[in-house]
Design an enzyme around this catalytic site. Structure first.
Site, PDB file in Angstrom:
ATOM      1  N   GLY A   1      55.301 -22.157 -30.565  1.00  0.00           N
ATOM      2  CA  GLY A   1      55.737 -21.087 -29.655  1.00  0.00           C
ATOM      3  C   GLY A   1      54.589 -20.395 -28.947  1.00  0.00           C
ATOM      4  O   GLY A   1      54.747 -19.266 -28.479  1.00  0.00           O
TER       5      GLY A   1
ATOM      6  N   LYS B   1      45.847 -13.105 -16.519  1.00  0.00           N
ATOM      7  CA  LYS B   1      45.415 -12.052 -17.453  1.00  0.00           C
ATOM      8  C   LYS B   1      44.115 -11.406 -16.980  1.00  0.00           C
ATOM      9  O   LYS B   1      43.934 -10.184 -17.095  1.00  0.00           O
ATOM     10  CB  LYS B   1      45.265 -12.646 -18.858  1.00  0.00           C
ATOM     11  CG  LYS B   1      46.614 -13.006 -19.471  1.00  0.00           C
ATOM     12  CD  LYS B   1      46.457 -13.878 -20.711  1.00  0.00           C
ATOM     13  CE  LYS B   1      47.807 -14.171 -21.353  1.00  0.00           C
ATOM     14  NZ  LYS B   1      47.734 -15.205 -22.392  1.00  0.00           N
TER      15      LYS B   1
HETATM   16  N1  HSE Z   1      50.941 -18.927 -23.373  1.00  0.00           N
HETATM   17  C1  HSE Z   1      50.266 -17.713 -23.638  1.00  0.00           C
HETATM   18  C2  HSE Z   1      48.997 -18.015 -24.415  1.00  0.00           C
HETATM   19  C3  HSE Z   1      51.159 -16.783 -24.401  1.00  0.00           C
HETATM   20  O1  HSE Z   1      48.914 -19.109 -24.979  1.00  0.00           O
HETATM   21  O2  HSE Z   1      48.090 -17.191 -24.476  1.00  0.00           O
HETATM   22  C4  HSE Z   1      50.593 -15.396 -24.598  1.00  0.00           C
HETATM   23  O3  HSE Z   1      50.328 -14.772 -23.391  1.00  0.00           O
END
Ligand code: HSE
Length: 407
Positions: free
Chosen positions: A188, A206
């Site tokens: 997940g 981000k």
């Molecule tokens: N797909 C993202 C990661 C989930 O692996 O960081 C969290 O933002």
């Protein structure tokens, strides 16, 4: 109501802790984890949950999202659907209906954050998204609070849990890229479409959030040089481990009146560098303030429970006060990485002959059908351009070298 300074952009504090009646949009890995986390929080009740047709199987659930965002009994909407649509329409509708909004959706905040911030201001509600950057780490809120004490000059770190997990599995368990990705998906960590993780787009989203909350500047997407880990192979890991190096997917941003730097790229780190100790799905998120040593936050960067934990922090914040994480006056800037210079590692097939690459090479090793090089310092801008041209005809993996880079 009294004014307060926490999350400084707009903050009206309530004298009593509010109870919140929550509408949840999405019931995937994060939604389910939030639901179980809130079972032990009496003042935070999930009253309604939007799930896709055929999945709304218990009384709180509906397949009509308007029953959540237009429900007068609900005062706070948590969006964990991911993707831009219908998340955009639903969050907008929730804010226009006077509901606080918490989201973990970094793509959504990147695309529509300013519009949501203005709507939240008009309707005097909160718009918070700590979980959109750094998984379970209170990275964005820490920077907002720290700005009270002085300008934040640079930000960066490992901000994608999926790729860190994959690289770590390739390094420690010698999994192939594909096996490592499958595991990250089953745990997940990965986005619904994992190319966002692998190609560095999730990290770019981000980084843009970290830069806007720390400096009021949205960096223009196409001006940021972005390289992910799609081309990383077991051969790279073997060669680099023999040379005492690990790979990490890092981002870096520096904003000032005169200089805007922003890039995402695989980076080689030595055993004594902090990033080398970041294993599994963990992130390291750091910021530097007015020449002080950088402040680092380390913890799980992806997964249901860590992300739900950060959503819970935002909900607890709303219980105390109404605030927005985005600054009121943001500006758009272009990244200029032409002066940001460091050495690179490059791996390609023996069949590639390229005089420009040859001219910047300081060490070269031929092992079987592969060539491994280290270059002299090159600008991020020039290297990403050179590699995108080479890649038109030849597979290539490249990574910056962290040592010697100024923070
Ligand atoms: N797909 C993202 C990661 C989930 O692996 O960081 C969290 O933002």
């Amino acid at each position: 109501m009294i004014e307060c300074f926490h999350y400084k952009y707009k903050c009206i504090q309530s004298e009593d802790m509010r109870t919140l009646t929550i509408g949840l949009l999405g019931y995937g890995t994060v939604g389910k984890s939030l639901d179980s986390l809130l079972q032990t929080h009496d003042a935070l009740t999930i009253a309604s949950i939007f799930r896709r047709k055929g999945k709304a199987v218990e009384p709180r659930m509906t397949d009509d999202p308007m029953k959540v965002v237009a429900n007068s009994a609900i005062d706070t909407v948590v969006e964990v659907l991911g993707g831009l649509h219908p998340a955009y329409e639903l969050v907008k509708s929730a804010l226009m209906n006077g509901k606080h909004v918490v989201t973990a959706n970094k793509a959504l905040v990147n695309a529509y954050g300013d519009e949501f911030k203005r709507l939240a201001e008009v309707h005097q509600v909160s718009f918070l998204f700590n979980a959109a950057c750094g998984g379970g780490l209170p990275y964005l809120s820490s920077m907002i609070d720290s700005r009270e004490e002085g300008s934040i000059t640079s930000v960066g770190g490992i901000l994608n849990g999926t790729t860190n997990f994959m690289i770590d599995q390739m390094e420690r368990k010698h999994l192939s890229f594909e096996e490592a990705l499958k595991q990250a998906q089953s745990l997940g960590y990965a986005e619904a479409d994992p190319s966002g993780d692998i190609d560095g787009i999730d990290t770019l989203n981000k980084l843009r959030l970290a830069l806007v909350v720390s400096s009021n500047r949205w960096v223009e997407v196409n001006s940021v040089q972005v390289e992910g880990i799609r081309s990383l192979q077991a051969d790279d890991i073997t060669f680099l481990q023999a040379n005492g190096l690990k790979v990490r997917l890092l981002c870096y941003g520096q904003m000032s009146e005169t200089r805007s730097i922003a890039f995402v790229e695989p980076t080689l780190v030595k055993a004594d560098e902090s990033e080398s100790a970041i294993l599994a799905n963990n992130n390291i998120a750091w910021f530097s303030q007015d020449g002080q040593p950088r402040q680092e936050l380390i913890g799980q960067g992806a997964g249901g429970l860590p992300t739900a934990g950060n959503i819970l922090r935002d909900l607890e914040h709303i219980q105390r006060s109404t605030s927005s994480m985005l600054p009121m006056d943001t500006i758009l800037v272009q990244a200029d990485n032409t002066q940001e210079v460091h050495p690179y590692y490059v791996r390609h097939a023996l069949s590639l002959r390229n005089s420009a690459l040859e001219s910047i090479t300081v060490e070269k090793y031929v092992l079987g059908e592969q060539v491994y090089r280290f270059t002299s310092p090159v600008s991020v801008h020039a290297m990403h351009q050179m590699m995108s041209t080479i890649r038109l005809h030849h597979p290539v993996f490249y990574a910056g070298l962290l040592s010697g880079r100024s923070v």
